[in-house]
Design a protein around this motif. Structure first.
Motif, short mmCIF file in Angstrom:
data_model
loop_
_atom_site.label_atom_id
_atom_site.label_comp_id
_atom_site.label_asym_id
_atom_site.label_seq_id
_atom_site.Cartn_x
_atom_site.Cartn_y
_atom_site.Cartn_z
N GLU A 89 38.03 56.89 143.38
CA GLU A 89 37.13 57.23 144.48
C GLU A 89 35.68 56.82 144.22
O GLU A 89 34.83 56.93 145.10
CB GLU A 89 37.19 58.73 144.80
N ASP A 90 35.38 56.33 143.02
CA ASP A 90 34.05 55.79 142.73
C ASP A 90 33.92 54.35 143.22
O ASP A 90 32.82 53.78 143.16
CB ASP A 90 33.76 55.84 141.23
N THR A 91 35.01 53.76 143.67
CA THR A 91 34.99 52.38 144.16
C THR A 91 34.05 52.26 145.34
O THR A 91 34.19 52.97 146.35
CB THR A 91 36.40 51.94 144.56
N SER A 92 33.04 51.40 145.22
CA SER A 92 32.03 51.21 146.25
C SER A 92 31.16 50.02 145.88
O SER A 92 31.22 49.54 144.74
CB SER A 92 31.11 52.43 146.35
N VAL A 93 30.32 49.64 146.80
CA VAL A 93 29.18 48.78 146.47
C VAL A 93 28.04 49.71 146.09
O VAL A 93 27.72 50.66 146.82
CB VAL A 93 28.78 47.88 147.64
N TYR A 94 27.43 49.44 144.93
CA TYR A 94 26.36 50.29 144.43
C TYR A 94 25.02 49.57 144.63
O TYR A 94 24.89 48.38 144.30
CB TYR A 94 26.57 50.59 142.95
N TYR A 95 24.06 50.32 145.15
CA TYR A 95 22.73 49.80 145.44
C TYR A 95 21.67 50.58 144.67
O TYR A 95 21.75 51.81 144.58
CB TYR A 95 22.42 49.93 146.93
N CYS A 96 20.68 49.86 144.17
CA CYS A 96 19.50 50.57 143.67
C CYS A 96 18.40 50.48 144.71
O CYS A 96 18.39 49.57 145.55
CB CYS A 96 19.04 50.02 142.32
N ALA A 97 17.49 51.43 144.66
CA ALA A 97 16.44 51.53 145.66
C ALA A 97 15.18 52.12 145.05
O ALA A 97 15.25 52.86 144.06
CB ALA A 97 16.91 52.38 146.84
N ALA A 98 14.06 51.79 145.66
CA ALA A 98 12.76 52.31 145.22
C ALA A 98 12.06 52.99 146.38
O ALA A 98 12.04 52.46 147.50
CB ALA A 98 11.90 51.17 144.67
N ARG A 99 11.51 54.16 146.09
CA ARG A 99 10.77 54.92 147.09
C ARG A 99 9.30 54.98 146.70
O ARG A 99 8.97 55.54 145.65
CB ARG A 99 11.34 56.34 147.22
N VAL A 100 8.46 54.44 147.54
CA VAL A 100 7.02 54.35 147.26
C VAL A 100 6.38 55.73 147.29
O VAL A 100 5.47 56.02 146.52
CB VAL A 100 6.35 53.41 148.28
N GLY A 101 6.85 56.60 148.15
CA GLY A 101 6.19 57.87 148.41
C GLY A 101 6.44 58.97 147.40
O GLY A 101 6.05 60.11 147.63
N GLY A 102 7.12 58.66 146.26
CA GLY A 102 7.28 59.66 145.23
C GLY A 102 8.51 60.53 145.38
O GLY A 102 9.42 60.24 146.15
N TRP A 103 8.50 61.65 144.68
CA TRP A 103 9.68 62.52 144.53
C TRP A 103 9.82 63.46 145.71
O TRP A 103 9.68 64.70 145.59
CB TRP A 103 9.55 63.28 143.22
N ILE A 104 10.14 62.89 146.85
CA ILE A 104 10.36 63.65 148.07
C ILE A 104 11.60 63.09 148.77
O ILE A 104 11.72 61.89 148.94
CB ILE A 104 9.15 63.55 149.02
N GLN A 105 12.52 63.95 149.15
CA GLN A 105 13.74 63.53 149.86
C GLN A 105 14.43 62.38 149.14
O GLN A 105 14.87 61.41 149.78
CB GLN A 105 13.41 63.16 151.31
#
Length: 125
Positions: A89-105
């Motif tokens: 069930e871990d089978t997926s496409v994995y994406y990394c992402a960056a959030r400019v606004g810091g540690w929110i949501q």
């Protein structure tokens, strides 16, 4: 502008391990939040893990807690996701992402500003 490139995906048997890498270029500020998400065919992109670029306590989805570890190397400007005890069930496409606004949501995909192209992880049973 930030560019993110994932690598390390592949085919692994259930119970095995993989380590994903996400190489970042451009300006990464310490306040940025970095996250990993995954998306299975026909499903929404879901949160996996997040960490502040400056460090601190990571956040994990319940489904991966205790099996996955997120980390970053500031000198190499690289984000990692160590995945152990993998399940089909871990089978997926994995994406990394960056959030400019810091540690929110940080568990919300819509709050991230930059995304990589994704890397496929397939876990066979």
């Amino acid at each position: 502008q930030v560019q993110l490139v994932e690598s390390g995906g592949g085919l692994v048997q259930a119970g095995g391990s993989l380590r994903l890498s996400c190489a970042a270029s451009g300006r990464i500020i310490s306040s940025y939040a970095m996250g990993w998400f995954r998306q299975a065919p026909g499903k929404e992109r879901v949160f996996v893990a997040a960490i502040s670029w400056s460090g601190g306590t990571p956040l994990y989805a319940d489904s991966v807690k205790g099996r996955f570890t997120i980390s970053r190397d500031q000198g190499k400007k690289t984000l990692y996701l160590q995945m152990n005890s993998l399940k089909p069930e871990d089978t997926s496409v994995y994406y990394c992402a960056a959030r400019v606004g810091g540690w929110i949501q940080v568990s919300s995909a819509s709050s991230y500003d930059y995304w990589g192209q994704g890397t496929q992880v397939t876990v066979s049973s």
